[in-house]
Design an enzyme around this catalytic site. Structure first.
Site, PDB file in Angstrom:
ATOM      1  N   ASP A 172       0.389  -1.001  -0.301  1.00  0.00           N
ATOM      2  CA  ASP A 172       0.430   0.253  -0.086  1.00  0.00           C
ATOM      3  C   ASP A 172       1.111   1.659   0.397  1.00  0.00           C
ATOM      4  O   ASP A 172       1.435   1.548  -0.635  1.00  0.00           O
ATOM      5  CB  ASP A 172      -0.885  -0.208   1.206  1.00  0.00           C
ATOM      6  CG  ASP A 172      -1.922   0.599   0.866  1.00  0.00           C
ATOM      7  OD1 ASP A 172      -2.442   1.680   1.163  1.00  0.00           O
ATOM      8  OD2 ASP A 172      -3.388   0.277   1.139  1.00  0.00           O
ATOM      9  N   HIS A 204      -3.502   5.688   3.421  1.00  0.00           N
ATOM     10  CA  HIS A 204      -4.249   4.899   3.281  1.00  0.00           C
ATOM     11  C   HIS A 204      -3.289   3.374   3.294  1.00  0.00           C
ATOM     12  O   HIS A 204      -4.988   2.588   4.453  1.00  0.00           O
ATOM     13  CB  HIS A 204      -4.519   4.799   1.609  1.00  0.00           C
ATOM     14  CG  HIS A 204      -5.682   4.081   1.147  1.00  0.00           C
ATOM     15  ND1 HIS A 204      -4.864   2.529   1.095  1.00  0.00           N
ATOM     16  CD2 HIS A 204      -6.968   3.991   0.866  1.00  0.00           C
ATOM     17  CE1 HIS A 204      -5.711   1.704   0.301  1.00  0.00           C
ATOM     18  NE2 HIS A 204      -6.762   2.805   0.239  1.00  0.00           N
ATOM     19  N   ASN A 304     -14.119  -0.093  -6.441  1.00  0.00           N
ATOM     20  CA  ASN A 304     -14.548   1.039  -6.293  1.00  0.00           C
ATOM     21  C   ASN A 304     -15.514   1.897  -7.546  1.00  0.00           C
ATOM     22  O   ASN A 304     -15.999   3.180  -6.892  1.00  0.00           O
ATOM     23  CB  ASN A 304     -14.215   2.207  -5.285  1.00  0.00           C
ATOM     24  CG  ASN A 304     -13.838   1.753  -4.014  1.00  0.00           C
ATOM     25  OD1 ASN A 304     -14.076   0.515  -3.450  1.00  0.00           O
ATOM     26  ND2 ASN A 304     -12.938   2.792  -3.735  1.00  0.00           N
ATOM     27  N   SER A 369     -11.248  -0.738  -0.073  1.00  0.00           N
ATOM     28  CA  SER A 369     -10.150  -0.808   0.610  1.00  0.00           C
ATOM     29  C   SER A 369     -10.295  -1.306   2.342  1.00  0.00           C
ATOM     30  O   SER A 369      -9.149  -0.893   2.542  1.00  0.00           O
ATOM     31  CB  SER A 369      -9.497   0.230   0.463  1.00  0.00           C
ATOM     32  OG  SER A 369      -8.317   0.570  -0.919  1.00  0.00           O
TER      33      SER A 369
END
Length: 427
Positions: A172, A204, A304, A369
């Protein structure tokens, strides 16, 4: 961040296209070049996948890189002002066999004409998958069969030792390893992007890691999390860097297995989470599937865009556990991708977790996520309770068998109606 949909197109003469499937186009004497209309390609950057048949023959590999290095040096010497016009950025040997770099047309043509090359893929941009908002309810939901009510919405029933002895690689933006919620169980593993720093400047990855293993926010509260930074401060990066991150997880897993064997112990497996994605990437799917076969269990976000997850990578990797997102009322979140490539659903809207900016920082955000790390945490939870290692197929089957069935409203065409469940003993 929004994930781009992906359709493979031809970069050559003639091809036949099947919706949602990669297209291989071959020019006589040249390896296929895979590209995309909608994914954000990085100009002149490519991922080169070599044939597996070359792996055991060192002379073939040495010969390939010998002429490649010589050709790059000659080409760059002809334009001294552009010394990096051609270069190799990464070499892959664990999750897959190949390399990535920047190549001008003449070098690319030479690469594609090599008998050692299976295919070449245009490097493209990968994004972290999040949306925004508020509320810590996901842990409670995965420890109750029935929908949450006033008596259960803030109660997470779990084994506090779950995750003990299991390492989870967070592929990430990095992790705020000093955050108090990690209780000293977070460490930095690798920073892949060139000239980047060993720090999460986006948040994130820290949020994801907190949901996996945080003392307050995590599913597996005794697991260790390792930062594998492949995305920058803006939450994006290259597919070739992501593949290199996968390579790192496999190498580290193999080291851990060897260390356990030297100590006469059983290694129960490693987990990785990828709450990121981009258009369909055959190379990334290949790397993830190989990593799972090597013993690293991958949880990945479905995407998404409220579209078919099979058009995205790593969501379409068959060996990964691909995760769609639900709301507190057990509806598929409006943004969540769906379809046959989704394996299971998990809480993903308004999830509170750790953040950057301080040792106590928190934030509430939404996205697949946020759903994927619930599954990565559950993978660590379940592995820690086994006597020996499970294969990727065995762990996935166990998770799907435990899941709560037929509670997700509007899971989407082709999606399984399954919501993860930790099967903790009830008090």
């Amino acid at each position: 961040m929004r994930v781009r949909s992906f359709t493979i197109v031809v970069v050559a003469a003639i091809a036949t296209a099947v919706a949602g499937s990669p297209v291989e186009t071959r020019v006589v004497g040249a390896a296929p070049l895979l590209a995309s209309y909608e994914a954000e390609s990085i100009p002149d950057n490519y991922i080169v996948v070599l044939k597996e048949s070359a792996r055991p023959i060192q002379q073939i590999l040495d010969g390939h890189f010998s002429w490649l290095t010589a050709d790059i040096q000659q080409a760059n010497a002809r334009a001294p002002a552009f010394q990096d016009a051609n270069r190799v950025n990464h070499i892959y040997s664990d999750a897959m066999l190949g390399y990535a770099g920047r190549f001008e047309p003449e070098i690319l043509e030479r690469i594609r004409s090599s008998d050692d090359v299976e295919y070449v893929e245009r490097d493209s941009v990968a994004y972290a998958l999040d949306t925004q908002k508020n509320a810590p309810w996901g842990l409670a939901r995965i420890s109750h069969r029935k929908p949450l009510g006033f008596g259960t919405f803030n109660k997470y029933v779990h084994d506090p030792k779950a995750g003990e002895g299991i390492t989870v690689y967070v592929v990430d933006t990095g992790i705020n390893v000093e955050h108090v919620d990690f209780e000293g169980r977070a460490r930095w593993g690798k920073t892949v992007p060139i000239n980047d720093v060993d720090e999460d400047r986006n948040g994130h990855g820290t949020h994801v890691a907190g949901t996996i293993a945080g003392g307050r926010f995590g599913v597996a509260k005794s697991a260790e999390v390792v930062a594998v930074k492949v995305l920058g401060s803006n939450g994006s990066g290259s597919m070739s860097d992501v593949v290199m991150g996968v390579e790192f997880t496999v190498k580290e897993h193999r080291k851990a297995v060897a260390a356990a064997e030297r100590q006469g112990k059983k290694h129960r497996g490693s987990v990785a989470n990828m709450s990121l994605g981009g258009g369909f990437s055959r190379a990334l799917n290949l790397a993830v599937d190989a990593a799972v076969r090597a013993g690293v269990h991958y949880a990945v976000a479905a995407g998404n865009d409220n579209r078919d997850a099979c058009s995205y990578s790593p969501a379409s990797a068959p060996n990964a556990i691909t995760v769609g997102a639900t709301t507190i009322t057990d509806e598929r979140a409006w943004f969540s991708n769906y379809g046959k490539c989704v394996d299971v659903f998990a809480p993903g809207k308004d999830i509170l977790s750790t953040w950057i900016g301080g040792k106590h920082s928190t934030n509430s955000i939404s996205g697949t996520s946020m759903a994927s790390p619930h599954v990565a945490g559950l993978a660590a939870y379940l592995l820690s309770q086994t006597d020996g290692a499970l294969t990727g197929a065995e762990l996935k089957a166990k998770m799907l068998e435990l899941s709560t069935k037929d509670v997700v409203a509007d899971p989407g065409e082709g999606s399984p109606n399954k919501l993860i469940y930790n099967d903790a003993p009830k008090l």
